[in-house]
Motif scaffolding. Structure first.
Motif, PDB file in Angstrom:
ATOM      1  N   THR A 188       1.933  -1.934  29.954  1.00 13.16           N
ATOM      2  CA  THR A 188       0.914  -2.754  30.591  1.00 13.16           C
ATOM      3  C   THR A 188       1.518  -3.665  31.655  1.00 13.16           C
ATOM      4  OG1 THR A 188      -0.333  -2.735  28.540  1.00 13.16           O
ATOM      5  CG2 THR A 188      -0.919  -4.430  30.127  1.00 13.16           C
ATOM      6  N   MET A 198       1.222   2.977  28.233  1.00 10.93           N
ATOM      7  CA  MET A 198      -0.169   2.778  28.663  1.00 10.93           C
ATOM      8  C   MET A 198      -0.530   3.577  29.904  1.00 10.93           C
ATOM      9  SD  MET A 198      -1.820   0.914  26.487  1.00 10.93           S
ATOM     10  CE  MET A 198      -3.201   0.109  27.311  1.00 10.93           C
ATOM     11  N   ASN A 253      -6.374   1.735  14.338  1.00  7.97           N
ATOM     12  CA  ASN A 253      -5.192   1.274  15.046  1.00  7.97           C
ATOM     13  C   ASN A 253      -4.773   2.325  16.055  1.00  7.97           C
ATOM     14  OD1 ASN A 253      -3.994  -1.354  14.414  1.00  7.97           O
ATOM     15  ND2 ASN A 253      -4.212  -0.657  12.303  1.00  7.97           N
ATOM     16  N   VAL A 254      -4.251   1.854  17.169  1.00  8.16           N
ATOM     17  CA  VAL A 254      -3.783   2.757  18.220  1.00  8.16           C
ATOM     18  C   VAL A 254      -2.419   2.292  18.711  1.00  8.16           C
ATOM     19  CG1 VAL A 254      -6.061   3.485  19.035  1.00  8.16           C
ATOM     20  CG2 VAL A 254      -5.058   1.380  19.942  1.00  8.16           C
ATOM     21  N   HIS A 287       1.898  -6.869  21.123  1.00  4.93           N
ATOM     22  CA  HIS A 287       1.197  -6.372  19.931  1.00  4.93           C
ATOM     23  C   HIS A 287       2.249  -5.691  19.073  1.00  4.93           C
ATOM     24  CE1 HIS A 287      -2.766  -5.921  22.448  1.00  4.93           C
ATOM     25  NE2 HIS A 287      -2.290  -7.140  22.460  1.00  4.93           N
ATOM     26  N   LYS A 328       3.862  -3.577  16.107  1.00  3.72           N
ATOM     27  CA  LYS A 328       3.418  -2.472  15.263  1.00  3.72           C
ATOM     28  C   LYS A 328       4.364  -2.357  14.085  1.00  3.72           C
ATOM     29  CE  LYS A 328       0.474  -1.043  18.493  1.00  3.72           C
ATOM     30  NZ  LYS A 328      -0.983  -1.133  18.339  1.00  3.72           N
ATOM     31  N   ASP A 345       0.136  -0.662  11.217  1.00  5.16           N
ATOM     32  CA  ASP A 345      -0.656  -1.875  11.415  1.00  5.16           C
ATOM     33  C   ASP A 345      -0.250  -2.537  12.726  1.00  5.16           C
ATOM     34  OD1 ASP A 345      -2.198  -2.045   8.933  1.00  5.16           O
ATOM     35  OD2 ASP A 345      -0.253  -2.306   7.965  1.00  5.16           O
ATOM     36  N   THR A 346      -1.199  -3.246  13.306  1.00  8.21           N
ATOM     37  CA  THR A 346      -0.963  -3.974  14.555  1.00  8.21           C
ATOM     38  C   THR A 346      -1.164  -5.472  14.308  1.00  8.21           C
ATOM     39  OG1 THR A 346      -1.875  -2.115  15.799  1.00  8.21           O
ATOM     40  CG2 THR A 346      -1.744  -4.232  16.957  1.00  8.21           C
ATOM     41  N   PHE A 347      -0.303  -6.285  14.875  1.00 11.72           N
ATOM     42  CA  PHE A 347      -0.493  -7.742  14.893  1.00 11.72           C
ATOM     43  C   PHE A 347      -0.408  -8.199  16.348  1.00 11.72           C
ATOM     44  CE2 PHE A 347       0.962  -6.919  10.630  1.00 11.72           C
ATOM     45  CZ  PHE A 347       0.371  -7.882   9.827  1.00 11.72           C
ATOM     46  N   MET A 348      -1.369  -9.016  16.778  1.00 15.07           N
ATOM     47  CA  MET A 348      -1.365  -9.491  18.162  1.00 15.07           C
ATOM     48  C   MET A 348      -0.534 -10.765  18.341  1.00 15.07           C
ATOM     49  SD  MET A 348      -5.235  -8.647  19.543  1.00 15.07           S
ATOM     50  CE  MET A 348      -4.905  -9.533  21.080  1.00 15.07           C
ATOM     51  N   THR A 349       0.408 -10.970  17.456  1.00 18.92           N
ATOM     52  CA  THR A 349       1.207 -12.199  17.399  1.00 18.92           C
ATOM     53  C   THR A 349       1.776 -12.625  18.761  1.00 18.92           C
ATOM     54  OG1 THR A 349       1.795 -11.461  15.187  1.00 18.92           O
ATOM     55  CG2 THR A 349       3.068 -13.299  16.098  1.00 18.92           C
ATOM     56  N   GLU A 359       0.936 -11.788  21.884  1.00 19.30           N
ATOM     57  CA  GLU A 359      -0.065 -12.180  22.870  1.00 19.30           C
ATOM     58  C   GLU A 359      -0.751 -13.481  22.462  1.00 19.30           C
ATOM     59  OE1 GLU A 359      -2.991  -9.214  23.944  1.00 19.30           O
ATOM     60  OE2 GLU A 359      -3.609 -10.399  25.685  1.00 19.30           O
ATOM     61  N   ILE A 360      -0.979 -13.677  21.159  1.00 19.25           N
ATOM     62  CA  ILE A 360      -1.602 -14.929  20.709  1.00 19.25           C
ATOM     63  C   ILE A 360      -0.663 -16.106  20.981  1.00 19.25           C
ATOM     64  CG2 ILE A 360      -2.356 -16.203  18.644  1.00 19.25           C
ATOM     65  CD1 ILE A 360      -3.593 -13.524  17.665  1.00 19.25           C
ATOM     66  N   VAL A 420      -1.056 -16.778  24.793  1.00 25.69           N
ATOM     67  CA  VAL A 420      -2.290 -17.426  25.258  1.00 25.69           C
ATOM     68  C   VAL A 420      -2.411 -18.848  24.708  1.00 25.69           C
ATOM     69  CG1 VAL A 420      -3.580 -15.290  25.699  1.00 25.69           C
ATOM     70  CG2 VAL A 420      -3.802 -16.404  23.467  1.00 25.69           C
ATOM     71  N   LEU A 432       3.900 -18.366  13.795  1.00 27.96           N
ATOM     72  CA  LEU A 432       3.084 -17.156  13.948  1.00 27.96           C
ATOM     73  C   LEU A 432       3.800 -15.929  13.392  1.00 27.96           C
ATOM     74  CD1 LEU A 432       1.588 -17.820  17.499  1.00 27.96           C
ATOM     75  CD2 LEU A 432       0.374 -17.888  15.316  1.00 27.96           C
TER      76      LEU A 432
END
Lengths: 327, 327
Positions: free
Chosen positions: A12, A80, A131-132, A160, A162, A175-179, A181-182, A185, A252
């Motif tokens: 990305t 991506m 999940n992707v 993200h 994995k 499993d995915t965790f958006m840790t 990116e969180i 932000v 986090l």
């Protein structure tokens, strides 16, 4: 030494390009910021034509000179770039997904200069909360040779992260965790960032303190609540501005790993946590290694060069290489 | 009817002004966007002088005409206006904090027009993870008269929701969740916002679905992971773009309340959850009411006009009013 393959890890926000020789040896590598959401805009002349296509422009910047020198080099790409917002969509393969076989499902896009770019499909898990992944499946393949025989959990920290369970060469569950990116932000756009003073050096004590809070009884209230302590501990003079970012990072990541441990114990019906193999940016892996240790994941190892190894193996499986080169 | 008091609820992003008559009756009220982080910049002429002070300008916009008409009206204000970044810092009072007594600890700032603004202190809880509030203590006071005799939990949803335990008129304990701000930054700045299509109407089914996920076995992996499903359910065609924002809202509020229920049961050493009184924006309270019900908080009531009632009572306690007016 003659190059045999150009391998692209095209995500990305970044694009990494590898020029690989026989056996997958890395001859040269480059890191660019031209991820699919940050493509160049042009116009620029490519192959004798005025071009404004960001994918073409980024592709040329990444490896145009390599292709000028060796026009027949095959090109493979993961990440991506194969998404619906990418250069060419490569539909997901379902779990359980044999990662070595993904080389049989490459999608192709022909670039302006006439070179085909072969794009690796991502993997989808159609669970109740689906999940992707795109790119991580290639890294998992590249790390497979280094895995111990026992049950192992592969961790891929990032924006993200994995956590992938592999058995017999197949991605069985993840499993995915958006840790990541969180964290970004909250630091860039929430009130927590206002009092953060970000320094150049990693504050290990602040990070570990955050991990310990997530693990503690106080941490049971969950990250939606504990993150406020990155501010309130500052207000009471207990956490310096320069320590707040790494404290929040530890908090986090600690919550991510506490939840992961709970879920892993439930899924394995065992109090024992699996061995972990980490793949990714070395600084981020070092943070996860500290936190994994604190959370009771005692056996952690790092897999090196997983992306370029995985892309090489997929190119071999897809028959993109001369048979002599792939040995 | 003659006004007796100007009461200001002056937060980070908004300023609400009330003109109150005897007994606290609301004669007029206004809502402005001039919170302390969004002050006007001027210059403008105030009291015969060119003024660029954002607090002075916002104060004049909020109630200058009321003071022109009745120059002797007392003014009281609560909220972030009393923070270190506010007009005048009103140091926190420690828990347990008798909210009626906060009227004895007002700080004063004299405005350009010569009127004193009396600022209510916030409350701090010096626990291992400290908690602070500014403004909510006044709302708690304003709701006290409507509380049942039994143990009750006061919920104040918002950018940072507060859950307050009150006994004998004192704030004994409270928790903060950054749920509202995290929803906002994820929607405005993360990948989750890219596929959200925000509509004007509330999608109750999507919201309830998010709450149910947080409550389910799948939800035990925690919000850092489940939030990704707002994207992945979209990718698999199971969640429309127009439903994603309310799904995410339900998911986050569901995780907040699941964690709150766990902590409340532990603190009270009981499987029974307390009765809840909600204070705040009616649309947000309606969301919390749905989610509280799903999470097993069965007895939920709403407290009306808590802010203006609380400010009135504090002004009375501080002796700001004519003795005849306060009846």
């Amino acid at each position: 030494m003659q190059a045999q393959l150009i391998a692209l890890d095209w995500g990305t926000t970044s694009l990494r390009a590898y020029k690989l020789a026989a056996g997958g040896e890395v001859l040269e590598q480059r890191s660019l910021s031209t991820g699919i959401m940050q493509l160049p805009s042009g116009p620029r002349t490519l192959a004798g034509r005025v071009c404004v296509d960001g994918f073409e422009l980024a592709f040329d910047e990444a490896c145009g000179d390599w292709l000028d020198a060796q026009p027949g080099l095959p090109v493979i790409a993961c990440g991506m770039v194969g998404s619906a917002q990418g250069w060419r969509e490569a539909p997901y393969c379902d779990t359980p997904a044999n990662v070595a076989n993904l080389g049989h499902s490459l999608q192709t896009v022909r670039s302006l200069r006439g070179v085909d770019v072969h794009i690796v499909p991502g993997v989808i898990q159609r669970s109740r909360l689906p999940n992707v992944m795109r790119g991580e499946e290639t890294q998992v393949l590249g790390a497979l040779h280094s895995l111990p025989d026992e049950a192992v959990l592969i961790g891929l920290p990032g924006s993200h992260s994995k956590w992938v369970e592999v058995a017999d060469g197949c991605i069985e569950h993840f499993d995915t965790f958006m840790t990541g990116e969180i964290f970004a932000v909250l630091s860039d756009h929430s009130i927590l960032g206002r009092t953060q003073q970000r320094g150049a050096t990693f504050d290990g004590l602040a990070f570990d303190r955050g991990v310990q809070v997530a693990l503690s009884v106080d941490g049971q209230i969950g990250p939606l609540s504990t993150v406020f302590s990155a501010r309130s501990l500052g207000l009471t003079g207990e956490l310096m501005a320069s320590a707040q970012a790494d404290y929040l990072s530890g908090l986090l990541i600690g919550h991510e790993l506490t939840a992961l441990a709970t879920v892993q114990r439930r899924r394995r019906d065992s109090i024992h946590l699996p061995a972990v193999v980490l793949i990714g940016n070395s600084q981020l892996c070092a943070r996860y290694q500290r936190a994994l240790d604190a959370c009771g994941f005692a056996r952690v190892t790092l897999a090196e060069q997983a992306t370029e190894r995985g892309l090489w193996q997929l190119a071999v499986a897809a028959g993109l290489l001369d048979s002599t080169a792939s040995r």
